[in-house]
Design a protein around this motif. Structure first.
Motif, PDB file in Angstrom:
ATOM      1  N   SER A  50     113.803  42.218   5.599  1.00 12.03           N
ATOM      2  CA  SER A  50     114.459  43.522   5.695  1.00 12.03           C
ATOM      3  C   SER A  50     115.830  43.375   6.355  1.00 12.03           C
ATOM      4  N   GLU A  51     116.611  44.432   6.258  1.00  6.72           N
ATOM      5  CA  GLU A  51     117.952  44.438   6.865  1.00  6.72           C
ATOM      6  C   GLU A  51     117.864  44.286   8.381  1.00  6.72           C
ATOM      7  N   THR A  52     116.859  44.922   8.989  1.00 12.95           N
ATOM      8  CA  THR A  52     116.724  44.800  10.448  1.00 12.95           C
ATOM      9  C   THR A  52     116.395  43.377  10.856  1.00 12.95           C
ATOM     10  N   LEU A  53     115.631  42.684  10.042  1.00  9.00           N
ATOM     11  CA  LEU A  53     115.297  41.288  10.332  1.00  9.00           C
ATOM     12  C   LEU A  53     116.533  40.405  10.205  1.00  9.00           C
ATOM     13  N   ILE A  54     117.332  40.659   9.200  1.00 11.00           N
ATOM     14  CA  ILE A  54     118.518  39.839   8.960  1.00 11.00           C
ATOM     15  C   ILE A  54     119.560  40.020  10.055  1.00 11.00           C
ATOM     16  N   LYS A  55     119.611  41.211  10.635  1.00 10.49           N
ATOM     17  CA  LYS A  55     120.605  41.486  11.672  1.00 10.49           C
ATOM     18  C   LYS A  55     120.253  40.853  13.017  1.00 10.49           C
ATOM     19  N   LEU A  56     119.004  40.384  13.171  1.00  9.63           N
ATOM     20  CA  LEU A  56     118.590  39.777  14.444  1.00  9.63           C
ATOM     21  C   LEU A  56     119.205  38.393  14.619  1.00  9.63           C
ATOM     22  N   PRO A  57     119.381  37.933  15.866  1.00 10.43           N
ATOM     23  CA  PRO A  57     119.804  36.551  16.098  1.00 10.43           C
ATOM     24  C   PRO A  57     118.727  35.583  15.596  1.00 10.43           C
ATOM     25  N   ALA A  58     119.126  34.365  15.310  1.00 10.82           N
ATOM     26  CA  ALA A  58     118.224  33.385  14.689  1.00 10.82           C
ATOM     27  C   ALA A  58     116.942  33.169  15.489  1.00 10.82           C
ATOM     28  N   ASN A  59     117.058  33.045  16.815  1.00 10.91           N
ATOM     29  CA  ASN A  59     115.849  32.782  17.601  1.00 10.91           C
ATOM     30  C   ASN A  59     114.892  33.980  17.573  1.00 10.91           C
ATOM     31  N   LEU A  60     115.415  35.184  17.454  1.00  9.73           N
ATOM     32  CA  LEU A  60     114.557  36.362  17.386  1.00  9.73           C
ATOM     33  C   LEU A  60     113.944  36.543  15.998  1.00  9.73           C
ATOM     34  N   ILE A  61     114.634  36.064  14.980  1.00 13.10           N
ATOM     35  CA  ILE A  61     114.073  36.133  13.625  1.00 13.10           C
ATOM     36  C   ILE A  61     112.768  35.361  13.584  1.00 13.10           C
ATOM     37  N   GLU A  62     112.789  34.157  14.125  1.00 16.42           N
ATOM     38  CA  GLU A  62     111.581  33.324  14.117  1.00 16.42           C
ATOM     39  C   GLU A  62     110.453  33.978  14.910  1.00 16.42           C
ATOM     40  N   ARG A  64     110.048  37.170  15.529  1.00 15.25           N
ATOM     41  CA  ARG A  64     109.617  38.376  14.825  1.00 15.25           C
ATOM     42  C   ARG A  64     108.706  38.027  13.653  1.00 15.25           C
ATOM     43  N   ILE A  65     109.040  36.982  12.936  1.00 15.34           N
ATOM     44  CA  ILE A  65     108.205  36.558  11.812  1.00 15.34           C
ATOM     45  C   ILE A  65     106.835  36.109  12.324  1.00 15.34           C
ATOM     46  N   GLN A  66     106.817  35.360  13.424  1.00 16.33           N
ATOM     47  CA  GLN A  66     105.549  34.902  13.984  1.00 16.33           C
ATOM     48  C   GLN A  66     104.713  36.088  14.481  1.00 16.33           C
ATOM     49  N   GLN A  67     105.351  37.053  15.126  1.00 16.62           N
ATOM     50  CA  GLN A  67     104.625  38.246  15.590  1.00 16.62           C
ATOM     51  C   GLN A  67     104.058  39.029  14.403  1.00 16.62           C
ATOM     52  N   ASP A  68     104.851  39.152  13.368  1.00 18.61           N
ATOM     53  CA  ASP A  68     104.399  39.860  12.170  1.00 18.61           C
ATOM     54  C   ASP A  68     103.192  39.156  11.563  1.00 18.61           C
ATOM     55  N   PHE A  69     103.243  37.828  11.522  1.00 20.03           N
ATOM     56  CA  PHE A  69     102.124  37.070  10.985  1.00 20.03           C
ATOM     57  C   PHE A  69     100.878  37.243  11.850  1.00 20.03           C
ATOM     58  N   GLU A  70     101.030  37.197  13.162  1.00 23.37           N
ATOM     59  CA  GLU A  70      99.881  37.298  14.058  1.00 23.37           C
ATOM     60  C   GLU A  70      99.184  38.655  13.965  1.00 23.37           C
ATOM     61  N   MET A  71      99.898  39.678  13.523  1.00 27.81           N
ATOM     62  CA  MET A  71      99.295  41.002  13.358  1.00 27.81           C
ATOM     63  C   MET A  71      98.766  41.228  11.938  1.00 27.81           C
ATOM     64  N   SER A  72      98.885  40.246  11.077  1.00 24.21           N
ATOM     65  CA  SER A  72      98.519  40.420   9.677  1.00 24.21           C
ATOM     66  C   SER A  72      97.026  40.191   9.434  1.00 24.21           C
ATOM     67  N   ASP A 134      98.861  28.906   2.401  1.00 18.68           N
ATOM     68  CA  ASP A 134      99.386  30.165   1.886  1.00 18.68           C
ATOM     69  C   ASP A 134     100.345  30.793   2.888  1.00 18.68           C
ATOM     70  N   ALA A 135      99.956  30.802   4.153  1.00 23.73           N
ATOM     71  CA  ALA A 135     100.816  31.368   5.207  1.00 23.73           C
ATOM     72  C   ALA A 135     102.121  30.577   5.316  1.00 23.73           C
ATOM     73  N   LEU A 136     102.033  29.268   5.275  1.00 21.50           N
ATOM     74  CA  LEU A 136     103.239  28.437   5.357  1.00 21.50           C
ATOM     75  C   LEU A 136     104.163  28.678   4.162  1.00 21.50           C
ATOM     76  N   ASN A 137     103.580  28.789   2.980  1.00 22.20           N
ATOM     77  CA  ASN A 137     104.395  29.051   1.788  1.00 22.20           C
ATOM     78  C   ASN A 137     105.104  30.400   1.895  1.00 22.20           C
ATOM     79  N   LYS A 138     104.390  31.395   2.416  1.00 21.33           N
ATOM     80  CA  LYS A 138     105.008  32.719   2.565  1.00 21.33           C
ATOM     81  C   LYS A 138     106.102  32.698   3.624  1.00 21.33           C
ATOM     82  N   LYS A 139     105.885  31.971   4.700  1.00 16.66           N
ATOM     83  CA  LYS A 139     106.924  31.855   5.724  1.00 16.66           C
ATOM     84  C   LYS A 139     108.153  31.159   5.155  1.00 16.66           C
ATOM     85  N   GLN A 140     107.935  30.089   4.409  1.00 17.18           N
ATOM     86  CA  GLN A 140     109.050  29.371   3.811  1.00 17.18           C
ATOM     87  C   GLN A 140     109.827  30.281   2.867  1.00 17.18           C
TER      88      GLN A 140
END
Length: 172
Positions: A50-62, A64-72, A134-140
């Motif tokens: 999303s646009e909000t994800l892209i606007k984050l600094p690189a370290n926060l992107i990672e 945020r993605i990990q947090q999103d995965f942990e709640m999935s 599957d999770a790794l492929n989606k993250k990639q």
């Protein structure tokens, strides 16, 4: 050899173990059916760049993605599966230690149960590996999508800057 009280105690222990083991096996089968039903619900992790994800600094992107995965649901499936695998590993060890002390001709049901649990354990390990892949492929894919969108934004800005520069040059 065993004395009569020892034989009775051993017989009672084996009977109660068999009863307990049978109950555990029934509960385990019910849990597997529940897990299989959950896995078939197509509740997977589907992240988006999303646009909000892209606007984050690189370290926060990672992060945020990990947090999103942990709640999935996918992470929940993996967690439940890992717990099930650990429980099966403990059951396998317990049965192996019980069978190590028994005669080869004794405890046939337990030996069959051990093989069945080992087979189920391997199936669960394979499913776990598949879900992790599957999770790794989606993250990639998500990281690649984030990079594509970032490059696209950079190119848009660069084109806009070039247009402004040309307009200024034409004015002069």
């Amino acid at each position: 050899q065993f004395t009569l009280p020892q034989k009775i105690h051993r017989a009672v222990s084996l009977t109660s173990f068999r009863t307990l083991f049978t109950r555990l096996l029934v509960v385990h089968c019910a849990a597997l059916l529940t897990f299989a039903a959950q896995a078939n619900n197509n509740e997977h992790w589907q992240p988006l760049a999303s646009e909000t994800l892209i606007k984050l600094p690189a370290n926060l992107i990672e992060k945020r993605i990990q947090q999103d995965f942990e709640m999935s649901p996918l992470a929940n499936q993996l967690l439940a599966l890992e717990t099930d695998i650990a429980n099966k590993g403990e059951k396998i060890k317990a049965l192996q230690s019980l069978l190590a002390e028994a005669d080869e001709s004794a405890m046939t049901e337990e030996r069959v149960s051990l093989v069945q649990i080992k087979s189920s354990y391997l199936d669960d390990m394979q499913l776990s590996q598949s879900l992790r892949q599957d999770a790794l492929n989606k993250k990639q894919y998500l990281y690649e999508d984030v990079l594509r969108k970032m490059f696209s934004q950079q190119n848009s800005r660069a084109n806009l800057d070039m247009q402004k520069l040309r307009a200024k040059q034409e004015e002069a």
